[in-house]
Write a protein that holds these residues in place. Structure first.
Motif, PDB file in Angstrom:
ATOM      1  N   GLY A  40      -4.408  57.739 106.081  1.00 28.48           N
ATOM      2  CA  GLY A  40      -3.439  57.420 105.182  1.00 28.48           C
ATOM      3  C   GLY A  40      -3.724  56.906 103.829  1.00 28.48           C
ATOM      4  N   TYR A  41      -3.120  57.558 102.867  1.00 30.81           N
ATOM      5  CA  TYR A  41      -3.729  57.156 101.535  1.00 30.81           C
ATOM      6  C   TYR A  41      -2.408  56.680 100.736  1.00 30.81           C
ATOM      7  N   ARG A  42      -3.006  55.978  99.628  1.00 27.25           N
ATOM      8  CA  ARG A  42      -1.834  55.468  98.760  1.00 27.25           C
ATOM      9  C   ARG A  42      -1.792  56.404  97.487  1.00 27.25           C
ATOM     10  N   VAL A  88       1.099  56.940 102.413  1.00 29.48           N
ATOM     11  CA  VAL A  88       1.783  55.671 103.023  1.00 29.48           C
ATOM     12  C   VAL A  88       1.983  54.905 101.902  1.00 29.48           C
ATOM     13  N   THR A  89       2.899  54.153 102.082  1.00 29.48           N
ATOM     14  CA  THR A  89       3.575  52.880 101.232  1.00 29.48           C
ATOM     15  C   THR A  89       3.160  51.520 101.893  1.00 29.48           C
ATOM     16  N   GLY A 156       6.912  44.890 101.058  1.00 34.36           N
ATOM     17  CA  GLY A 156       6.006  44.955 101.962  1.00 34.36           C
ATOM     18  C   GLY A 156       4.684  44.278 101.915  1.00 34.36           C
ATOM     19  N   THR A 157       4.426  43.580 100.916  1.00 35.46           N
ATOM     20  CA  THR A 157       3.124  43.103 100.251  1.00 35.46           C
ATOM     21  C   THR A 157       2.949  41.527 100.787  1.00 35.46           C
ATOM     22  N   THR A 158       1.889  41.116 100.881  1.00 28.90           N
ATOM     23  CA  THR A 158       1.644  39.814 101.055  1.00 28.90           C
ATOM     24  C   THR A 158       1.796  38.989  99.794  1.00 28.90           C
TER      25      THR A 158
END
Length: 301
Positions: A40-42, A88-89, A156-158
């Motif tokens: 999976g890559y960004r 992926v996101t 979706g991030t910390t």
């Protein structure tokens, strides 16, 4: 009597089957059967995983994943291993790991206790901390400067969780907006729709370096978090696969190749526009590479 003797012979013969055929489980078994490993890559997590001028994935974490794929191929004694790619996101990376769509997530993902309930992580490859970027003209540098401001962070991030917690705890009255990705969040600051973008400092540094006017932006001196370890993510409760990945990453990080890989992405011009993040190895990062660890505890670093 003959039936009992035949059954006994069958049971005695069972352990003589090839060891690997008996022992392969989880991801290793899936990869062996399909002859493929899915990464999976960004598309915009510079310099960890992003698209180059030819719309192909590149980056520090992406190259680490390719090294892991080589180790998996050797471990399984495969003549060929197809490396499949899946975008992926921030929002989809954990679900796609959990449901088996991807086998390794090659991006800028923080290893923390909350995520370890959903996924596993290999050895840390980078340390970051949450900060914010804003236009210098706004004079924003510390967390309290954001009081009453419009702030954006990536969904979706910390980082978005942390800034929401700080906002509630300190009663700062910030208006916090979610963005679909880092590029959209930075654009909101660039166009004035947000006063600041809260995110991992290394990602902010990359966005500033690639901006039309890098000198117009400043990253906060005050961090909104303790040090956060980045690591390649894999499925939870798959010890055999994790052992292979851990061994591969540890061997890479402690080798001269690991240092060269770091320098290539953090101290030299990178594609497609030749930006340079100017982030030489810190003492903390030297320790990370020389003594690999998969700890999620910031105090371990």
């Amino acid at each position: 009597m003959r039936l009992k003797a035949a059954l006994l012979l069958t049971l005695l013969a069972a352990p003589c089957l090839p060891a690997q055929a008996q022992e392969l489980t989880g991801t290793l078994r899936k990869v062996k059967e399909r002859g493929a490993l899915t990464l999976g890559y960004r598309d915009a997590s510079v310099p960890f995983s992003y698209l180059d001028g030819n719309q192909k994935p590149v980056g520090y974490a992406y190259e680490i994943c390719l090294k892991v794929a080589e180790a998996v191929k050797a471990h399984l004694k495969l003549d060929q291993l197809e490396v499949k790619l899946n975008p992926v996101t921030s929002a989809t990376r954990i679900p796609l790991i959990a449901n088996g769509t991807i086998d390794l997530e090659c991006g800028s993902t923080t290893n923390n206790a909350d995520r370890q309930r959903q996924a596993a992580f290999t050895n840390t490859h980078f340390l970051t901390a949450t900060r914010f970027v804003a236009k210098k003209e706004k004079g924003l540098d510390r967390t309290d400067d954001l009081k009453g401001r419009t702030v954006v962070s990536t969904s979706g991030t910390t980082s978005i969780r942390q800034i929401n917690e700080i906002n509630a705890a300190r009663g700062l009255g910030m208006r916090i907006l979610p963005a679909k990705d880092h590029a959209e969040a930075f654009l909101m600051v660039e166009t004035g729709r947000a006063d600041a973008f809260v995110m991992d400092d290394v990602l902010l540094a990359a966005l500033v370096a690639g901006a039309k006017t890098p000198e117009a932006y400043a990253i906060s001196s005050e961090a909104q978090s303790r040090p956060e370890p980045y690591a390649i993510m894999l499925r939870k409760d798959d010890a055999p696969f994790k052992a292979v990945v851990d061994a591969a990453t540890a061997a890479l990080y402690t080798s001269p190749e690991g240092r060269a890989l770091y320098d290539r992405w953090f101290t030299q011009a990178i594609p497609p526009r030749g930006i340079n993040l100017h982030l030489p190895l810190s003492e903390a990062m030297r320790k990370v590479l020389s003594s690999p660890s998969d700890s999620a505890d910031p105090a371990a670093y």
